[in-house]
Design a protein around this motif. Structure first.
Motif, PDB file in Angstrom:
ATOM      1  N   GLU A   6       0.874  -1.162   0.107  1.00 46.50           N
ATOM      2  CA  GLU A   6       0.050   0.054   0.010  1.00 46.50           C
ATOM      3  C   GLU A   6       0.829   1.293  -0.100  1.00 46.50           C
ATOM      4  O   GLU A   6       0.636   2.278  -0.529  1.00 46.50           O
ATOM      5  N   TYR A   7       1.936   1.362   0.831  1.00 44.97           N
ATOM      6  CA  TYR A   7       2.926   2.408   0.783  1.00 44.97           C
ATOM      7  C   TYR A   7       3.618   2.869  -0.601  1.00 44.97           C
ATOM      8  O   TYR A   7       3.572   3.686  -1.261  1.00 44.97           O
ATOM      9  N   SER A   8       3.982   1.702  -1.391  1.00 49.05           N
ATOM     10  CA  SER A   8       4.534   1.882  -2.410  1.00 49.05           C
ATOM     11  C   SER A   8       3.529   2.128  -3.632  1.00 49.05           C
ATOM     12  O   SER A   8       4.019   2.907  -4.347  1.00 49.05           O
ATOM     13  N   LYS A   9       2.140   2.135  -3.410  1.00 48.75           N
ATOM     14  CA  LYS A   9       1.212   2.430  -4.400  1.00 48.75           C
ATOM     15  C   LYS A   9       0.579   3.968  -3.874  1.00 48.75           C
ATOM     16  O   LYS A   9      -0.004   4.675  -4.745  1.00 48.75           O
ATOM     17  N   ALA A  10       1.132   4.599  -2.815  1.00 47.83           N
ATOM     18  CA  ALA A  10       0.462   5.603  -2.344  1.00 47.83           C
ATOM     19  C   ALA A  10       1.060   6.864  -3.105  1.00 47.83           C
ATOM     20  O   ALA A  10       2.116   6.783  -3.423  1.00 47.83           O
ATOM     21  N   ASN A  63       4.896   9.378  -2.355  1.00 46.36           N
ATOM     22  CA  ASN A  63       5.967   8.895  -1.809  1.00 46.36           C
ATOM     23  C   ASN A  63       7.135   8.891  -2.881  1.00 46.36           C
ATOM     24  O   ASN A  63       7.044   9.140  -3.896  1.00 46.36           O
ATOM     25  N   THR A  64       8.295   8.962  -2.283  1.00 42.08           N
ATOM     26  CA  THR A  64       9.405   9.347  -3.134  1.00 42.08           C
ATOM     27  C   THR A  64       9.878   7.832  -3.830  1.00 42.08           C
ATOM     28  O   THR A  64       9.494   6.859  -3.413  1.00 42.08           O
ATOM     29  N   PRO A  65      10.179   8.174  -5.026  1.00 42.25           N
ATOM     30  CA  PRO A  65      10.022   7.040  -5.979  1.00 42.25           C
ATOM     31  C   PRO A  65      11.312   5.954  -5.827  1.00 42.25           C
ATOM     32  O   PRO A  65      11.019   4.751  -5.676  1.00 42.25           O
ATOM     33  N   LYS A  66      12.314   6.163  -5.187  1.00 41.95           N
ATOM     34  CA  LYS A  66      13.282   5.244  -5.023  1.00 41.95           C
ATOM     35  C   LYS A  66      12.871   4.613  -3.568  1.00 41.95           C
ATOM     36  O   LYS A  66      12.930   3.304  -3.670  1.00 41.95           O
ATOM     37  N   CYS A  67      12.438   5.099  -2.626  1.00 46.10           N
ATOM     38  CA  CYS A  67      11.927   4.393  -1.540  1.00 46.10           C
ATOM     39  C   CYS A  67      10.619   3.211  -1.801  1.00 46.10           C
ATOM     40  O   CYS A  67      10.620   2.349  -1.229  1.00 46.10           O
ATOM     41  N   SER A  68       9.815   3.834  -2.867  1.00 46.52           N
ATOM     42  CA  SER A  68       8.607   2.872  -3.087  1.00 46.52           C
ATOM     43  C   SER A  68       9.298   1.677  -3.750  1.00 46.52           C
ATOM     44  O   SER A  68       8.935   0.509  -3.486  1.00 46.52           O
ATOM     45  N   LYS A 104       3.540  -7.549  -8.863  1.00 45.04           N
ATOM     46  CA  LYS A 104       2.267  -6.858  -9.548  1.00 45.04           C
ATOM     47  C   LYS A 104       2.545  -5.306  -9.186  1.00 45.04           C
ATOM     48  O   LYS A 104       2.344  -4.391  -9.939  1.00 45.04           O
ATOM     49  N   ALA A 105       2.651  -5.238  -7.899  1.00 44.16           N
ATOM     50  CA  ALA A 105       2.738  -3.705  -7.594  1.00 44.16           C
ATOM     51  C   ALA A 105       3.878  -3.012  -7.921  1.00 44.16           C
ATOM     52  O   ALA A 105       3.924  -1.872  -8.341  1.00 44.16           O
ATOM     53  N   LEU A 106       5.127  -4.025  -8.201  1.00 39.53           N
ATOM     54  CA  LEU A 106       6.397  -3.154  -8.662  1.00 39.53           C
ATOM     55  C   LEU A 106       6.001  -3.008 -10.191  1.00 39.53           C
ATOM     56  O   LEU A 106       6.367  -1.877 -10.614  1.00 39.53           O
ATOM     57  N   LEU A 107       5.250  -3.661 -10.926  1.00 46.30           N
ATOM     58  CA  LEU A 107       5.161  -3.712 -12.260  1.00 46.30           C
ATOM     59  C   LEU A 107       4.083  -2.404 -12.343  1.00 46.30           C
ATOM     60  O   LEU A 107       4.271  -1.187 -13.326  1.00 46.30           O
ATOM     61  N   ASP A 108       3.139  -2.159 -11.658  1.00 43.84           N
ATOM     62  CA  ASP A 108       2.268  -1.042 -11.408  1.00 43.84           C
ATOM     63  C   ASP A 108       3.139   0.277 -11.284  1.00 43.84           C
ATOM     64  O   ASP A 108       2.667   1.095 -11.975  1.00 43.84           O
ATOM     65  N   LEU A 109       3.996   0.290 -10.612  1.00 44.58           N
ATOM     66  CA  LEU A 109       4.814   1.480 -10.304  1.00 44.58           C
ATOM     67  C   LEU A 109       5.694   1.832 -11.444  1.00 44.58           C
ATOM     68  O   LEU A 109       5.607   3.051 -11.775  1.00 44.58           O
TER      69      LEU A 109
END
Length: 186
Positions: free
Chosen positions: A138-142, A145-150, A169-174
């Motif tokens: 959830e944090y990575s999708k919010a 957030n800073t891109p590298k940290c996500s 899936k979350a990484l690909l979405d990012l």
């Protein structure tokens, strides 16, 4: 100017003697040191005087990054800090690690940011695997957030988890949100 810095160092040295539990005074004194070794010595004394201070460990890692230490060396400092803080009863959440990592990223300390996120993910997953996994994704999708940290949070999750489908899936979405560009490459 040199006299005023010397005076400030002298004043802060006396101040930390009188208020040795003040993290802010110790950090100010470390910043005023003329060389890296002196700053390290101040931070080591600060760590002993303020054993529950997360900020001292973060600043020690940032000092090492500024002096071209390797990611492994920076990770060792932060890992030792995590262990010592835990021994002192300091309970840091993923949010605490994430916030510090984002501050480091925004300040240009990318190695510290990466290592803070890795440690935060590892500690979170070791205490509450499913709940933490969900929080990290959830944090990575919010937004905001800073891109590298996500990216680093998802990458650390991928390294730890056996069921990687959701993290992938979350990484690909990012990556898709960033038009295929690695969010950490800018």
């Amino acid at each position: 100017l040199e006299d005023s810095e010397g005076d400030a160092r002298l004043l802060l040295t006396r101040a930390v003697e009188c208020a040795s539990n003040s993290t802010e005074l110790w950090l100010a004194l470390a910043r005023l040191q003329e060389d890296t070794d002196s700053a390290r010595q101040v931070l080591n004394r600060a760590r002993l005087a303020c054993p529950k201070s997360f900020s001292i460990w973060i600043n020690a890692a940032r000092l090492e990054e500024a002096n071209d230490s390797t990611p492994k060396e920076i990770n060792a400092i932060l890992t030792r800090g995590a262990a010592e803080l835990s021994a002192q009863g300091v309970d840091l959440s993923f949010e605490d690690w994430r916030k510090e990592a984002e501050d480091c990223e925004l300040g240009g300390d990318f190695v510290c940011a990466t290592e803070l996120i890795k440690i935060g993910v590892d500690l979170a997953l070791s205490t509450d695997s499913e709940g933490s996994k969900t929080k990290i994704i959830e944090y990575s999708k919010a937004p905001g957030n800073t891109p590298k940290c996500s990216r680093n949070a998802l990458t650390a999750l991928l390294h730890r988890e056996r069921d990687r489908k959701e993290a992938i899936k979350a990484l690909l979405d990012l990556l898709k949100e960033n038009n295929g560009d690695d969010p950490g490459s800018s």
